[in-house]
Design a protein around this motif. Sequence first.
Motif, PDB file in Angstrom:
ATOM      1  N   ALA A 210       5.820   2.328   5.388  1.00 27.19           N
ATOM      2  CA  ALA A 210       4.471   1.818   5.122  1.00 27.19           C
ATOM      3  C   ALA A 210       4.548   0.302   5.087  1.00 27.19           C
ATOM      4  O   ALA A 210       5.624  -0.260   4.813  1.00 27.19           O
ATOM      5  N   PRO A 211       3.441  -0.393   5.356  1.00 25.48           N
ATOM      6  CA  PRO A 211       3.471  -1.852   5.300  1.00 25.48           C
ATOM      7  C   PRO A 211       3.772  -2.343   3.885  1.00 25.48           C
ATOM      8  O   PRO A 211       3.158  -1.890   2.909  1.00 25.48           O
ATOM      9  N   VAL A 212       4.714  -3.253   3.778  1.00 25.67           N
ATOM     10  CA  VAL A 212       5.064  -3.839   2.486  1.00 25.67           C
ATOM     11  C   VAL A 212       4.063  -4.940   2.174  1.00 25.67           C
ATOM     12  O   VAL A 212       3.756  -5.783   3.021  1.00 25.67           O
ATOM     13  N   ALA A 213       3.541  -4.943   0.968  1.00 29.64           N
ATOM     14  CA  ALA A 213       2.532  -5.929   0.578  1.00 29.64           C
ATOM     15  C   ALA A 213       3.156  -7.312   0.454  1.00 29.64           C
ATOM     16  O   ALA A 213       4.359  -7.463   0.211  1.00 29.64           O
ATOM     17  N   ASP A 214       2.340  -8.331   0.634  1.00 23.68           N
ATOM     18  CA  ASP A 214       2.772  -9.703   0.414  1.00 23.68           C
ATOM     19  C   ASP A 214       2.918  -9.978  -1.079  1.00 23.68           C
ATOM     20  O   ASP A 214       2.245  -9.382  -1.920  1.00 23.68           O
ATOM     21  N   ILE A 255      11.998  -3.224  -4.595  1.00 17.32           N
ATOM     22  CA  ILE A 255      10.829  -2.788  -5.363  1.00 17.32           C
ATOM     23  C   ILE A 255       9.560  -2.911  -4.526  1.00 17.32           C
ATOM     24  O   ILE A 255       8.679  -2.043  -4.583  1.00 17.32           O
ATOM     25  N   ALA A 256       9.466  -3.960  -3.715  1.00 18.95           N
ATOM     26  CA  ALA A 256       8.308  -4.068  -2.815  1.00 18.95           C
ATOM     27  C   ALA A 256       8.254  -2.886  -1.862  1.00 18.95           C
ATOM     28  O   ALA A 256       7.173  -2.376  -1.528  1.00 18.95           O
ATOM     29  N   MET A 257       9.411  -2.421  -1.405  1.00 19.09           N
ATOM     30  CA  MET A 257       9.457  -1.257  -0.523  1.00 19.09           C
ATOM     31  C   MET A 257       9.108   0.025  -1.290  1.00 19.09           C
ATOM     32  O   MET A 257       8.429   0.904  -0.769  1.00 19.09           O
ATOM     33  N   LEU A 258       9.557   0.124  -2.534  1.00 18.81           N
ATOM     34  CA  LEU A 258       9.261   1.311  -3.335  1.00 18.81           C
ATOM     35  C   LEU A 258       7.760   1.483  -3.566  1.00 18.81           C
ATOM     36  O   LEU A 258       7.258   2.606  -3.633  1.00 18.81           O
ATOM     37  N   VAL A 259       7.042   0.370  -3.714  1.00 19.10           N
ATOM     38  CA  VAL A 259       5.604   0.467  -4.011  1.00 19.10           C
ATOM     39  C   VAL A 259       4.747   0.311  -2.762  1.00 19.10           C
ATOM     40  O   VAL A 259       3.514   0.316  -2.858  1.00 19.10           O
ATOM     41  N   ALA A 260       5.361   0.180  -1.595  1.00 18.70           N
ATOM     42  CA  ALA A 260       4.595   0.012  -0.353  1.00 18.70           C
ATOM     43  C   ALA A 260       3.653   1.201  -0.144  1.00 18.70           C
ATOM     44  O   ALA A 260       4.064   2.355  -0.232  1.00 18.70           O
ATOM     45  N   GLY A 261       2.402   0.909   0.115  1.00 14.67           N
ATOM     46  CA  GLY A 261       1.422   1.943   0.387  1.00 14.67           C
ATOM     47  C   GLY A 261       0.930   2.683  -0.835  1.00 14.67           C
ATOM     48  O   GLY A 261       0.127   3.616  -0.708  1.00 14.67           O
ATOM     49  N   ARG A 262       1.375   2.294  -2.036  1.00 15.64           N
ATOM     50  CA  ARG A 262       0.982   2.990  -3.252  1.00 15.64           C
ATOM     51  C   ARG A 262      -0.095   2.225  -4.008  1.00 15.64           C
ATOM     52  O   ARG A 262      -0.201   0.999  -3.912  1.00 15.64           O
ATOM     53  N   ASP A 263      -0.897   2.968  -4.746  1.00 15.03           N
ATOM     54  CA  ASP A 263      -1.866   2.352  -5.642  1.00 15.03           C
ATOM     55  C   ASP A 263      -1.108   1.775  -6.828  1.00 15.03           C
ATOM     56  O   ASP A 263      -0.385   2.496  -7.517  1.00 15.03           O
ATOM     57  N   CYS A 264      -1.231   0.481  -7.056  1.00 13.10           N
ATOM     58  CA  CYS A 264      -0.459  -0.186  -8.104  1.00 13.10           C
ATOM     59  C   CYS A 264      -1.380  -0.907  -9.077  1.00 13.10           C
ATOM     60  O   CYS A 264      -2.489  -1.327  -8.723  1.00 13.10           O
ATOM     61  N   ALA A 265      -0.910  -1.059 -10.295  1.00 12.07           N
ATOM     62  CA  ALA A 265      -1.528  -1.965 -11.255  1.00 12.07           C
ATOM     63  C   ALA A 265      -0.925  -3.342 -11.000  1.00 12.07           C
ATOM     64  O   ALA A 265       0.282  -3.529 -11.170  1.00 12.07           O
ATOM     65  N   ILE A 266      -1.755  -4.279 -10.575  1.00  8.16           N
ATOM     66  CA  ILE A 266      -1.268  -5.595 -10.159  1.00  8.16           C
ATOM     67  C   ILE A 266      -1.785  -6.646 -11.140  1.00  8.16           C
ATOM     68  O   ILE A 266      -2.993  -6.794 -11.332  1.00  8.16           O
TER      69      ILE A 266
END
Length: 309
Positions: A210-214, A255-266
């Motif tokens: 999945a795309p990794v977020a910036d 960790i960025a890869m672990l949360v890629a494409g997931r709904d996160c509390a940011i």
Amino acid sequence: MSLAGRIVYQTWHRPAGYVRSVLAAGGPLEVWRTARGRAAMEAAARTLPALPPAAGAPVELHLLTGRRFWYQTAFCLWTFARHAQRPLAPVIYDDGSLAGEFRAPLLRLFPAARFVERADAIARLDAHLPAARFPVLRERWLNYPNLRKLLDPHVGRSGWKLVIDSDLLFFRRPDFILAWADAPDRPLHAVDCETSYGYSRGLMDALAGAPVADRVNVGLTGLDGAALDWEKLERWTATLHAREGTSYYLEQALIAMLVAGRDCAIASAADYVTCPRPPEADRCAAVMHHYVADSKPWYFRHNWRRAQS
């Protein structure tokens, strides 16, 4: 590294690197001022006043520290507790250097603190991530301390845990963190001042699926240990190393890869500021500052004093 390589590193590259870092910091006088502020901060950590008893459920925070950083851990936890007005139950992972003289000030401030010995962490790794099956993660655990912030709180454990860095100061009530800690239901992370992963996005995206977020920053990281696939993390780390080498930012990349494409509390970048710069570095109007890179002078010279006063 060969003997010749070590000689060249010690006699040329290391001194040259030090000179470059001094110049980047503004010269010897500026380096001295920051060092003086750091020493004053460490002395002040020993005399931080105990906070009044607080009501509510204890907040569990997980931190890695040692003799070089214990005083930053003290200020981080003390400023958090002061503004949260909640009892704290810190879980502190000893990097192997946290002698009694450094634990004592932490225990004085936070009697509920629990220390995880390095030997206990290794025993848990041996039981759940044996070196024969996880050679890359185990090698990185030994030689890249940042990875311990991902492994030590979660290996062989389940449940949500909030892992934070020690070089944080809090200036207002951390409502976002408190709300997540009371009812965690998705991964949590902070926002970096820039994207810093140390690896190409194409490789990271391909491995993550999945795309990794910036700008994922791991100064604040909430993860569920039961959801972590250690076999996958071993493969990811091995592939990253094989194709693009080692990186200081490996933990952040994983960790960025672990949360890629997931709904996160940011965490809001305006309230939970990574690498504060003026005018915010002087005003301290945000909830939290994370003092990385060239924001260290504000941290060591001025802002621990502002957070204390």
